[in-house]
Design an enzyme around this catalytic site. Structure first.
Site, mmCIF file in Angstrom:
data_model
loop_
_atom_site.group_PDB
_atom_site.id
_atom_site.type_symbol
_atom_site.label_atom_id
_atom_site.label_comp_id
_atom_site.label_asym_id
_atom_site.label_seq_id
_atom_site.Cartn_x
_atom_site.Cartn_y
_atom_site.Cartn_z
ATOM 1 N N SER A 36 -19.998 56.955 34.116
ATOM 2 C CA SER A 36 -19.865 58.228 33.401
ATOM 3 C C SER A 36 -20.362 59.328 34.333
ATOM 4 O O SER A 36 -21.101 59.042 35.275
ATOM 5 C CB SER A 36 -20.728 58.210 32.137
ATOM 6 O OG SER A 36 -20.836 59.508 31.571
ATOM 7 N N TYR A 42 -28.415 56.604 27.464
ATOM 8 C CA TYR A 42 -27.064 56.350 27.989
ATOM 9 C C TYR A 42 -27.030 56.672 29.481
ATOM 10 O O TYR A 42 -26.513 55.890 30.291
ATOM 11 C CB TYR A 42 -26.093 57.244 27.213
ATOM 12 C CG TYR A 42 -24.644 57.143 27.614
ATOM 13 C CD1 TYR A 42 -23.877 56.030 27.268
ATOM 14 C CD2 TYR A 42 -24.017 58.171 28.316
ATOM 15 C CE1 TYR A 42 -22.538 55.953 27.611
ATOM 16 C CE2 TYR A 42 -22.680 58.099 28.663
ATOM 17 C CZ TYR A 42 -21.942 56.992 28.306
ATOM 18 O OH TYR A 42 -20.613 56.905 28.645
ATOM 19 N N LYS A 72 -26.062 54.258 32.571
ATOM 20 C CA LYS A 72 -24.894 54.501 33.434
ATOM 21 C C LYS A 72 -25.315 54.684 34.901
ATOM 22 O O LYS A 72 -24.575 54.317 35.811
ATOM 23 C CB LYS A 72 -24.090 55.701 32.926
ATOM 24 C CG LYS A 72 -23.384 55.446 31.582
ATOM 25 C CD LYS A 72 -22.369 54.299 31.660
ATOM 26 C CE LYS A 72 -21.510 54.188 30.402
ATOM 27 N NZ LYS A 72 -20.513 53.101 30.469
ATOM 28 N N ILE A 120 -13.829 62.493 27.490
ATOM 29 C CA ILE A 120 -12.424 62.072 27.358
ATOM 30 C C ILE A 120 -12.095 61.961 25.872
ATOM 31 O O ILE A 120 -12.912 61.480 25.074
ATOM 32 C CB ILE A 120 -12.197 60.707 28.047
ATOM 33 C CG1 ILE A 120 -12.682 60.723 29.510
ATOM 34 C CG2 ILE A 120 -10.719 60.314 27.978
ATOM 35 C CD1 ILE A 120 -11.992 61.681 30.440
HETATM 36 N N1 NAD Z 1 -15.005 58.880 25.760
HETATM 37 C C1 NAD Z 1 -15.775 59.508 26.612
HETATM 38 O O1 NAD Z 1 -15.935 60.742 26.587
HETATM 39 C C2 NAD Z 1 -16.467 58.734 27.705
HETATM 40 C C3 NAD Z 1 -16.975 59.427 28.808
HETATM 41 C C4 NAD Z 1 -17.582 58.718 29.835
HETATM 42 C C5 NAD Z 1 -17.633 57.340 29.788
HETATM 43 N N2 NAD Z 1 -17.137 56.694 28.689
HETATM 44 C C6 NAD Z 1 -17.208 55.235 28.710
HETATM 45 O O2 NAD Z 1 -15.927 54.697 28.388
HETATM 46 C C7 NAD Z 1 -16.096 53.443 27.709
HETATM 47 C C8 NAD Z 1 -15.543 53.516 26.273
HETATM 48 O O3 NAD Z 1 -14.255 53.860 26.287
HETATM 49 P P1 NAD Z 1 -13.474 54.805 25.273
HETATM 50 O O4 NAD Z 1 -13.993 56.182 25.304
HETATM 51 O O5 NAD Z 1 -12.088 54.508 25.687
HETATM 52 O O6 NAD Z 1 -13.906 54.274 23.830
HETATM 53 P P2 NAD Z 1 -13.136 53.890 22.485
HETATM 54 O O7 NAD Z 1 -14.121 54.189 21.418
HETATM 55 O O8 NAD Z 1 -11.766 54.478 22.398
HETATM 56 O O9 NAD Z 1 -12.954 52.301 22.656
HETATM 57 C C9 NAD Z 1 -14.046 51.447 22.708
HETATM 58 C C10 NAD Z 1 -13.560 50.015 22.545
HETATM 59 O O10 NAD Z 1 -14.675 49.153 22.798
HETATM 60 C C11 NAD Z 1 -14.640 48.101 21.851
HETATM 61 N N3 NAD Z 1 -15.986 47.542 21.708
HETATM 62 C C12 NAD Z 1 -17.048 48.104 21.066
HETATM 63 N N4 NAD Z 1 -18.099 47.269 21.089
HETATM 64 C C13 NAD Z 1 -17.704 46.162 21.791
HETATM 65 C C14 NAD Z 1 -18.348 44.944 22.122
HETATM 66 N N5 NAD Z 1 -19.609 44.685 21.737
HETATM 67 N N6 NAD Z 1 -17.655 44.019 22.822
HETATM 68 C C15 NAD Z 1 -16.363 44.248 23.191
HETATM 69 N N7 NAD Z 1 -15.706 45.395 22.896
HETATM 70 C C16 NAD Z 1 -16.372 46.348 22.197
HETATM 71 C C17 NAD Z 1 -14.146 48.758 20.572
HETATM 72 O O11 NAD Z 1 -13.657 47.809 19.642
HETATM 73 C C18 NAD Z 1 -13.078 49.714 21.120
HETATM 74 O O12 NAD Z 1 -11.799 49.096 21.148
HETATM 75 C C19 NAD Z 1 -17.581 53.207 27.645
HETATM 76 O O13 NAD Z 1 -18.005 52.478 28.758
HETATM 77 C C20 NAD Z 1 -18.130 54.622 27.677
HETATM 78 O O14 NAD Z 1 -19.485 54.659 28.070
HETATM 79 C C21 NAD Z 1 -16.572 57.353 27.662
#
Ligand code: NAD
Length: 257
Positions: A141, A154, A158, A187
């Protein structure tokens, strides 16, 4: 096609950026295993991708659990006949502040944000050695590059992901396995409102934090899941053949200010 014949595994694949990655990797010729804790969303993803002719399979795993982190890697290798690409995308915002910390929630976020990637990398390296190389990608992140006032826990986790990336890049280089991290800015996924509603969780925080975040992004908008999937595609493919150990911001300029 940039991933023709490649065998790829993506975690947290049923939603958001992971889902966009599944779609893009398939379009670029990969055979993909999608890993997620949510069986219903995985089923819908597989149905949609197969409907478009995609070669995709699913594994249900809870990556807060040690045994699942090892199991999914070996099961994916068995389904695909090996693994060339592992995108460790799973993560969670976790608890907000450090005051009155819920230790259980902290441990769970540590398990998903950090430990799952350590365990999966340790398990996949043997499979990648058998293939003569590979690409491991982590989702960190922008909070893994600069501190986050709203999410100190968090951010600490990260930063750990970025440290892990830089360390494994050196350790696995002799095996021709490259290890890189993507550092997304905000995002537009299901996870984003959870971050933005901090600290109080109410509508006011959501509105004022959203304004603050947008003001901190030179490009003036949040990113789209496909924009992260394209970064993952580059790191997964031979287009980045001389790149290892980087933490790549994909953030509309957020960390260059
Ligand atoms: N969305 C943002 O703004 C943002 C920014 C920086 C980093 N991230 C990182 O991106 C990743 C998340 O992605 P996203 O934004 O596409 O999220 P999202 O909420 O669209 O999807 C998250 C997915 O993770 C799955 N999940 C949750 N707990 C789980 C577990 N214990 N085991 C397996 N799967 C699990 C959920 O079922 C879901 O399908 C994370 O690593 C997050 O830290 C997100």
């Amino acid at each position: 096609m940039r991933l023709a014949g490649k065998l790829a595994v993506i975690t947290a694949a049923a939603s958001g950026m992971g889902r966009a990655g599944v779609e893009l990797f398939i379009r670029e010729g990969a055979r993909v295993v999608a890993v997620d804790v949510d069986p219903g969303k995985l089923e819908a993803l597989v149905a949609e991708m197969r409907g478009k002719g995609g070669d995709v399979q699913a594994i249900v795993a809870d990556l807060t659990k040690t045994e699942d982190c090892k199991r999914f890697v070996d099961e994916a290798a068995a389904l695909l006949g090996g693994i060339d690409i592992l995108w460790n995308h799973a993560g969670t915002p976790g608890p907000a502040g450090v005051e009155n910390l819920d230790l259980q929630a902290y441990e769970t976020s540590l398990a998903l944000n950090v430990t799952s990637g350590i365990l999966a990398s340790g398990q996949v390296i043997g499979h990648m050695r058998k293939r003569g190389g590979g690409s491991i990608i982590f989702t960190a992140s922008v909070s893994g590059i600069v501190g986050s006032m709203l999410s100190p826990i968090y951010s600490s986790q990260k930063f750990a992901v970025v440290g892990l990336t830089m360390s494994l890049a050196q350790r696995f280089a002799p095996d021709k396995v490259r290890v890189n991290a993507i550092c997304p800015g905000p995002i537009d996924t299901a996870m984003l409102p959870g971050f933005l509603a901090r600290d109080g969780g109410g509508a006011n925080e959501l509105a004022s934090n959203t304004q603050k975040i947008l003001a901190a992004i030179p490009m003036g908008r949040v990113g789209r899941p496909e924009e992260i999937a394209h970064a993952a595609l580059w790191l997964a493919s031979d287009d980045s053949s001389y790149v290892t150990g980087i933490a790549l911001p994909v953030d509309g300029g957020m960390v260059c200010r």
